[in-house]
Design a protein around this motif. Structure first.
Motif, mmCIF file in Angstrom:
data_model
loop_
_atom_site.group_PDB
_atom_site.id
_atom_site.type_symbol
_atom_site.label_atom_id
_atom_site.label_comp_id
_atom_site.label_asym_id
_atom_site.label_seq_id
_atom_site.Cartn_x
_atom_site.Cartn_y
_atom_site.Cartn_z
ATOM 1 N N ILE A 253 0.836 -1.200 0.000
ATOM 2 C CA ILE A 253 0.000 0.000 0.000
ATOM 3 C C ILE A 253 0.875 1.255 0.000
ATOM 4 O O ILE A 253 0.627 2.202 -0.747
ATOM 5 N N ALA A 254 1.915 1.244 0.807
ATOM 6 C CA ALA A 254 2.818 2.395 0.857
ATOM 7 C C ALA A 254 3.504 2.600 -0.484
ATOM 8 O O ALA A 254 3.641 3.732 -0.970
ATOM 9 N N LEU A 255 3.947 1.514 -1.111
ATOM 10 C CA LEU A 255 4.602 1.603 -2.418
ATOM 11 C C LEU A 255 3.638 2.125 -3.475
ATOM 12 O O LEU A 255 4.001 2.981 -4.285
ATOM 13 N N ALA A 256 2.382 1.650 -3.440
ATOM 14 C CA ALA A 256 1.378 2.130 -4.393
ATOM 15 C C ALA A 256 1.119 3.616 -4.194
ATOM 16 O O ALA A 256 0.996 4.372 -5.163
ATOM 17 N N GLY A 257 1.046 4.058 -2.957
ATOM 18 C CA GLY A 257 0.859 5.486 -2.674
ATOM 19 C C GLY A 257 1.999 6.324 -3.225
ATOM 20 O O GLY A 257 1.783 7.403 -3.784
ATOM 21 N N MET A 258 3.229 5.829 -3.079
ATOM 22 C CA MET A 258 4.381 6.553 -3.618
ATOM 23 C C MET A 258 4.311 6.631 -5.130
ATOM 24 O O MET A 258 4.611 7.677 -5.729
ATOM 25 N N MET A 259 3.911 5.549 -5.777
ATOM 26 C CA MET A 259 3.814 5.538 -7.243
ATOM 27 C C MET A 259 2.739 6.512 -7.709
ATOM 28 O O MET A 259 2.915 7.237 -8.683
ATOM 29 N N ILE A 260 1.583 6.543 -7.007
ATOM 30 C CA ILE A 260 0.492 7.457 -7.372
ATOM 31 C C ILE A 260 0.959 8.901 -7.225
ATOM 32 O O ILE A 260 0.727 9.734 -8.099
ATOM 33 N N ASN A 261 1.630 9.196 -6.115
ATOM 34 C CA ASN A 261 2.129 10.561 -5.901
ATOM 35 C C ASN A 261 3.136 10.950 -6.963
ATOM 36 O O ASN A 261 3.171 12.094 -7.408
ATOM 37 N N LYS A 262 3.972 10.012 -7.374
ATOM 38 C CA LYS A 262 4.956 10.301 -8.415
ATOM 39 C C LYS A 262 4.246 10.624 -9.724
ATOM 40 O O LYS A 262 4.574 11.595 -10.396
ATOM 41 N N ASN A 263 3.242 9.810 -10.092
ATOM 42 C CA ASN A 263 2.495 10.071 -11.322
ATOM 43 C C ASN A 263 1.759 11.394 -11.227
ATOM 44 O O ASN A 263 1.697 12.154 -12.183
ATOM 45 N N ARG A 264 1.190 11.667 -10.039
ATOM 46 C CA ARG A 264 0.449 12.916 -9.858
ATOM 47 C C ARG A 264 1.405 14.100 -10.000
ATOM 48 O O ARG A 264 1.078 15.096 -10.631
ATOM 49 N N SER A 265 2.592 13.982 -9.435
ATOM 50 C CA SER A 265 3.536 15.092 -9.531
ATOM 51 C C SER A 265 3.979 15.291 -10.975
ATOM 52 O O SER A 265 4.168 16.419 -11.420
ATOM 53 N N ASN A 266 4.122 14.202 -11.737
ATOM 54 C CA ASN A 266 4.460 14.340 -13.152
ATOM 55 C C ASN A 266 3.324 15.023 -13.902
ATOM 56 O O ASN A 266 3.551 15.866 -14.771
ATOM 57 N N GLN A 267 2.066 14.660 -13.558
ATOM 58 C CA GLN A 267 0.922 15.295 -14.197
ATOM 59 C C GLN A 267 0.844 16.763 -13.819
ATOM 60 O O GLN A 267 0.547 17.616 -14.655
ATOM 61 N N ASP A 268 1.115 17.081 -12.547
ATOM 62 C CA ASP A 268 1.105 18.475 -12.109
ATOM 63 C C ASP A 268 2.166 19.279 -12.859
ATOM 64 O O ASP A 268 1.922 20.414 -13.261
ATOM 65 N N LEU A 269 3.321 18.692 -13.035
ATOM 66 C CA LEU A 269 4.397 19.364 -13.756
ATOM 67 C C LEU A 269 4.001 19.610 -15.207
ATOM 68 O O LEU A 269 4.224 20.700 -15.742
#
Length: 166
Positions: A105-121
């Motif tokens: 779950i923690a790893l999935a959360g990190m991956m989602i945040n990474k994708n979200r940050s790429n989308q935000d960028l």
């Protein structure tokens, strides 16, 4: 190998001999003295002990020097002699399958945040491009307005009697 060139014989070059000479303070029988150590390339070591008046010479080898240092050289003072204890702020609370699920779950959360940050960028970059395009369009519009105003003023000047001749 060439033995001679035009009557000049070869020269054997020996590697340079290394001598080491250094001084440090030692304590023998409660008295502090200076030890002057000279190491010769052949492994011979000469240790001169003294306080200026009385000088004692010890001839030995490298192993004897190591033994001398072990016995008489003052020990280094360690400021923090206690081993530093690491506090485990994160203790393993879960075990077995539950621990694996929590890690996933923690790893999935990190991956989602990474994708979200790429989308935000990417979104930010798109907004910057839109703003730049709007700015360029406003500049072009202002240039067109300035050109039209200049043409209008020139036309008014040319059509007004007596205004064309200055």
């Amino acid at each position: 190998m060439v033995d001679s060139i035009n009557g000049v014989s070869t020269v054997n070059i020996r590697p340079p001999q290394e001598y080491a000479k250094y001084e440090y303070e030692v304590e023998i029988d409660g008295k502090k003295q200076m030890a002057c150590v000279e190491k010769a390339p052949n492994g011979k070591v000469t240790i001169k002990l003294g306080d200026g008046k009385d000088v004692k010479v010890i001839n030995t080898d490298v192993e004897g020097l190591m033994e001398f240092n072990k016995n008489y050289k003052p020990k280094d003072i360690l400021y923090n002699s206690k081993p530093e204890e690491k506090t485990n702020e994160q203790k393993e609370v879960y075990s077995g399958k539950l621990a694996q699920i929590m890690k996933n779950i923690a790893l999935a959360g990190m991956m989602i945040n990474k994708n979200r940050s790429n989308q935000d960028l990417q979104s930010w970059a798109n907004q910057q491009q839109i703003m730049q395009d709007n700015f360029n369009a406003m500049q072009m519009h202002q240039q067109a307005v300035d050109t039209a105003l200049q043409a209008h003023n020139m036309a008014v000047q040319m059509s007004t009697p007596g205004m064309g001749i200055v």
